[in-house]
Enzyme design. Structure first.
Site, PDB file in Angstrom:
ATOM      1  N   ASP A  98      19.798   9.860 -45.025  1.00 37.35           N
ATOM      2  CA  ASP A  98      18.462  10.315 -45.422  1.00 37.35           C
ATOM      3  C   ASP A  98      18.477  11.846 -45.352  1.00 37.35           C
ATOM      4  O   ASP A  98      19.001  12.406 -44.382  1.00 37.35           O
ATOM      5  CB  ASP A  98      17.420   9.747 -44.453  1.00 37.35           C
ATOM      6  CG  ASP A  98      16.049   9.558 -45.091  1.00 37.35           C
ATOM      7  OD1 ASP A  98      15.438   8.496 -44.874  1.00 37.35           O
ATOM      8  OD2 ASP A  98      15.618  10.477 -45.816  1.00 37.35           O
ATOM      9  N   ASP A 203      14.041  12.724 -49.279  1.00 37.04           N
ATOM     10  CA  ASP A 203      12.657  12.560 -48.844  1.00 37.04           C
ATOM     11  C   ASP A 203      11.732  13.423 -49.706  1.00 37.04           C
ATOM     12  O   ASP A 203      12.029  14.593 -49.961  1.00 37.04           O
ATOM     13  CB  ASP A 203      12.569  12.990 -47.378  1.00 37.04           C
ATOM     14  CG  ASP A 203      11.269  12.598 -46.719  1.00 37.04           C
ATOM     15  OD1 ASP A 203      10.526  13.500 -46.288  1.00 37.04           O
ATOM     16  OD2 ASP A 203      10.991  11.395 -46.672  1.00 37.04           O
ATOM     17  N   GLU A 258      12.902   9.835 -53.097  1.00 43.22           N
ATOM     18  CA  GLU A 258      11.601   9.221 -52.782  1.00 43.22           C
ATOM     19  C   GLU A 258      10.549  10.105 -53.439  1.00 43.22           C
ATOM     20  O   GLU A 258      10.385  11.255 -53.060  1.00 43.22           O
ATOM     21  CB  GLU A 258      11.340   9.147 -51.286  1.00 43.22           C
ATOM     22  CG  GLU A 258       9.975   8.518 -50.969  1.00 43.22           C
ATOM     23  CD  GLU A 258       9.283   9.123 -49.768  1.00 43.22           C
ATOM     24  OE1 GLU A 258       8.469   8.430 -49.156  1.00 43.22           O
ATOM     25  OE2 GLU A 258       9.597  10.290 -49.426  1.00 43.22           O
ATOM     26  N   HIS A 331      10.325   1.959 -44.154  1.00 45.27           N
ATOM     27  CA  HIS A 331       9.796   2.345 -42.837  1.00 45.27           C
ATOM     28  C   HIS A 331       8.389   2.928 -42.931  1.00 45.27           C
ATOM     29  O   HIS A 331       7.769   3.237 -41.916  1.00 45.27           O
ATOM     30  CB  HIS A 331      10.728   3.398 -42.220  1.00 45.27           C
ATOM     31  CG  HIS A 331      10.807   4.614 -43.063  1.00 45.27           C
ATOM     32  ND1 HIS A 331      11.409   4.621 -44.318  1.00 45.27           N
ATOM     33  CD2 HIS A 331      10.294   5.846 -42.901  1.00 45.27           C
ATOM     34  CE1 HIS A 331      11.269   5.819 -44.857  1.00 45.27           C
ATOM     35  NE2 HIS A 331      10.592   6.585 -44.033  1.00 45.27           N
ATOM     36  N   ASP A 332       7.867   3.052 -44.175  1.00 42.35           N
ATOM     37  CA  ASP A 332       6.519   3.596 -44.393  1.00 42.35           C
ATOM     38  C   ASP A 332       5.516   2.528 -44.799  1.00 42.35           C
ATOM     39  O   ASP A 332       4.379   2.851 -45.170  1.00 42.35           O
ATOM     40  CB  ASP A 332       6.548   4.651 -45.510  1.00 42.35           C
ATOM     41  CG  ASP A 332       7.198   5.959 -45.072  1.00 42.35           C
ATOM     42  OD1 ASP A 332       7.632   6.703 -45.963  1.00 42.35           O
ATOM     43  OD2 ASP A 332       7.280   6.194 -43.858  1.00 42.35           O
TER      44      ASP A 332
HETATM   45  O1  TEU Z   1       7.180   9.736 -46.896  1.00 43.93           O
HETATM   46  C1  TEU Z   1       6.377  10.404 -47.802  1.00 43.93           C
HETATM   47  C2  TEU Z   1       5.159   9.629 -48.038  1.00 43.93           C
HETATM   48  O2  TEU Z   1       4.592   9.693 -49.024  1.00 43.93           O
HETATM   49  C3  TEU Z   1       4.696   8.763 -46.992  1.00 43.93           C
HETATM   50  O3  TEU Z   1       4.679   9.477 -45.904  1.00 43.93           O
HETATM   51  C4  TEU Z   1       3.280   8.340 -47.192  1.00 43.93           C
HETATM   52  O4  TEU Z   1       2.454   9.384 -47.471  1.00 43.93           O
HETATM   53  C5  TEU Z   1       2.871   7.794 -45.887  1.00 43.93           C
HETATM   54  O5  TEU Z   1       3.573   6.652 -45.719  1.00 43.93           O
HETATM   55  C6  TEU Z   1       1.389   7.686 -45.814  1.00 43.93           C
HETATM   56  O6  TEU Z   1       1.015   6.455 -45.304  1.00 43.93           O
HETATM   57  C7  TEU Z   1       8.334  10.431 -46.494  1.00 43.93           C
HETATM   58  C8  TEU Z   1       9.020   9.599 -45.422  1.00 43.93           C
HETATM   59  O7  TEU Z   1       9.386   8.371 -45.973  1.00 43.93           O
HETATM   60  C9  TEU Z   1       8.030   9.438 -44.297  1.00 43.93           C
HETATM   61  O8  TEU Z   1       8.538   8.584 -43.301  1.00 43.93           O
HETATM   62  C10 TEU Z   1       7.764  10.811 -43.714  1.00 43.93           C
HETATM   63  O9  TEU Z   1       6.767  10.687 -42.749  1.00 43.93           O
HETATM   64  C11 TEU Z   1       7.285  11.765 -44.807  1.00 43.93           C
HETATM   65  O10 TEU Z   1       8.054  11.705 -45.998  1.00 43.93           O
HETATM   66  C12 TEU Z   1       7.428  13.201 -44.332  1.00 43.93           C
HETATM   67  O11 TEU Z   1       8.787  13.500 -44.172  1.00 43.93           O
END
Ligand code: TEU
Length: 562
Positions: A98, A203, A258, A331-332
């Site tokens: 990542d 990311d 992403e 993971h989100d």
């Molecule tokens: O996620 C970006 C993102 O859009 C998500 O964070 C989304 O906004 C969030 O899930 C709101 O509920 C990436 C990574 O996947 C995330 O884990 C990080 O927190 C974020 O970027 C910042 O690096």
């Protein structure tokens, strides 16, 4: 020389905090991952994407990196990582890291020097601007909002200057206008690829380029103030081409981005092979089919038409131009079998297997999130204190700030929380689900691991894991499943999802009932006489061309037209 290995791959995502804790300190680690590699290999996947393993103060659990060239001690050492790389490659598992390079941690030495020495070259590694004075009050440089609530600007000490952070205030945005910053990023990628790493997940890549000069966003309707100035910015394609030219294209690498609310046009441009930018991007539109405006906490009745539009549109757009990804969990996001209006209690196996077949047999590379192959469900959190994700707390506090009662705010948070994906992996029914030998995990779970875990699933004749093995084998061995053009059927049905994949005279047909009641659906003429490859029920009920699909039943047929 690029072999494009990812086009015939299935990728497994590991969130290292919660996969396996080998030294019983409550944190998952590299030793734990190595101890479970055969479980992953037997699933049939081709590569593993590791969420960040780098040094991090964990304000956003790894997505705030303070050293891009070292492993965080809670996971192990660089030696441990090299052993992991070796053990993966021995099992012909590719390794994807990542890469969080839109921002660094404010603990990163670059940032520390940037804010402590006005003449440091690192000051221009970040986006630092003068605040504005209105009626004597010091205001941030612009009205841009952070994705994680609040202003996107943080004051530097008691100076009049602010730094930009589109996520937590402990995640300072990098200034990609600065060619030195871009060179640093290419060098970091080459550092890991020289070690043998096979690719990267980038990311929030489409936030690297911002519109300058920085100014207020006066748009009335926007999902986030300032977004028009930092999503799909003016130099995005230039930056990605440069990054690829100085690193990715020099190796047989795979790059997946992403994306954050990309436009449809840009989403295609980022992956067009002739553009030499990224190999693929994640599209999450279908994952907003059970919430309002992409805000996961604000639940709405599941909309299968929106789900289908989000799933099929990128398959049509990218076919013949670039490559596509197929994803339901990460993971989100909460667990998919606990969303989308699914009657999880009565149909967890049927729904988990339907989701896998329907999603992963589409056009593109499947991404499976750890535990999804077991049909793991959401966690019954009892209160906000049981949750570790900063976003859950930010939004909970915001709701309370606007007067919402705590109990109600918590119910909203519980539905869409990222925490559901981050509880320890359920390996068996022993203490902490076999995640470790009893030390309290960094993130607690709700003991549902006693009912749902890998050991139980693999011993069951209704094993989600074994069903995944079948779907993955078909995905990797069936030419139409890999290279076929997708054609949607039953477009306007609010219960049936169906499509074909056609390639060189071979047709695959996937049809499923995405509801908890029986639904009748007429199979297309050409399916008669086709081979039935997958059915998540014993048999199926057919009268003429009409099939009575049971709740969450999925059927996959294959036919060769020589
Ligand atoms: O996620 C970006 C993102 O859009 C998500 O964070 C989304 O906004 C969030 O899930 C709101 O509920 C990436 C990574 O996947 C995330 O884990 C990080 O927190 C974020 O970027 C910042 O690096």
């Amino acid at each position: 020389m690029k072999t494009h290995w990812y086009k015939n791959a299935v990728i497994y995502q590991i969130y290292p905090f919660s996969f396996m804790d080998s030294n019983n300190d409550g944190w998952g680690d590299i030793g734990g991952i190595i101890s479970r590699l055969d479980y992953i290999k037997d699933l049939g996947v081709t590569a593993i994407w590791f969420s960040p393993l780098y040094k991090s103060p964990d304000c956003d659990y790894g997505y705030d990196i303070s050293d891009y060239r070292d492993i965080d001690e809670k996971f192990g050492t660089m030696r441990d990582f090299e052993r992991l790389l070796d053990e993966c490659h021995k099992r012909e598992l590719k390794v994807i890291m990542d890469m969080v390079i839109n921002h660094t941690s404010t603990e990163h030495p670059w940032f520390k020097e940037a804010v402590s020495d006005k003449n440091s070259k690192y000051r221009d590694y970040y986006i630092i601007r003068q605040g504005r004075r209105e009626k004597g009050k010091l205001l941030p440089p612009s009205n841009w909002a952070s994705t994680f609530t609040g202003s996107a600007w943080e004051r530097i000490g008691d100076s009049d200057e602010f730094y930009l952070h589109l996520f937590c205030r402990e995640q300072a945005d990098l200034n990609w206008e600065n060619p030195e910053v871009r060179k640093e990023m290419a060098d970091i990628l080459n550092f890991w690829m020289d070690k043998g790493v096979d690719g990267f997940r980038f990311d929030v890549f489409n936030m690297f380029s911002k519109v300058y000069p920085i100014r207020d966003d006066d748009s009335k309707k926007t999902f986030q103030k300032g977004a028009k100035f930092f999503v799909d910015g003016p130099r995005m394609h230039e930056f990605l081409k440069e990054l690829s030219g100085n690193s990715l294209s020099l190796y047989d690498s795979f790059s997946v981005g992403e994306s954050f609310h990309p436009s449809r046009e840009n989403a295609l441009e980022y992956v067009k092979e002739e553009n030499r930018e990224l190999d693929a991007i994640f599209n999450f539109a279908h994952l907003d089919s059970d919430n309002i405006g992409g805000m996961k906490f604000f639940r709405k009745p599941f909309d299968l038409l929106q789900f289908k539009k989000g799933l099929f549109e990128p398959q049509k757009d990218n076919y013949g131009a670039g490559w596509n990804t197929l994803v339901l969990e990460n993971h989100d996001n909460p667990r998919s079998v606990s969303r989308f209006g699914i009657d999880t209690e009565h149909f967890r196996y049927e729904a988990a297997t339907l989701l896998a077949a329907v999603c992963f047999l589409g056009f593109g590379t499947p991404f499976i999130y750890m535990g999804e192959e077991l049909g793991l469900t959401n966690t019954r959190f009892n209160n906000i204190d049981e949750m570790k994700d900063p976003v859950s707390h930010f939004v909970y506090d915001l709701m309370k700030h606007y007067g919402m009662p705590g109990g109600l705010a918590f119910r909203f948070i519980r539905y869409g929380a990222r925490d559901h994906a981050r509880v320890p992996m359920a390996w068996d029914g022993t203490v902490n689900g076999g995640f470790n030998n009893g030390h309290e995990p960094w993130q607690g779970s709700d003991r549902s691991y006693r009912q749902i875990n890998a050991e139980k699933d693999l011993a069951s004749d209704r094993s989600v894991y074994r069903f995944y093995q079948k779907v993955i084998r078909l995905k990797k061995e069936n030419e139409a499943a890999i290279w076929g053009r997708t054609e949607e059927y039953a477009h306007s049905s609010k219960k049936i999802i169906a499509y074909s994949r056609e390639y060189k005279g071979e047709m695959l047909f996937v049809a499923a009932n995405f509801s908890k009641k029986n639904v009748s659906f007429d199979l297309p003429e050409w399916v008669s006489g086709a081979d039935l490859l997958i059915n998540n029920y014993e048999g199926f009920d057919k009268a003429g061309k009409a099939v009575s699909f049971q709740p969450y039943q999925v059927l996959v047929f294959d036919k060769r037209f020589d």
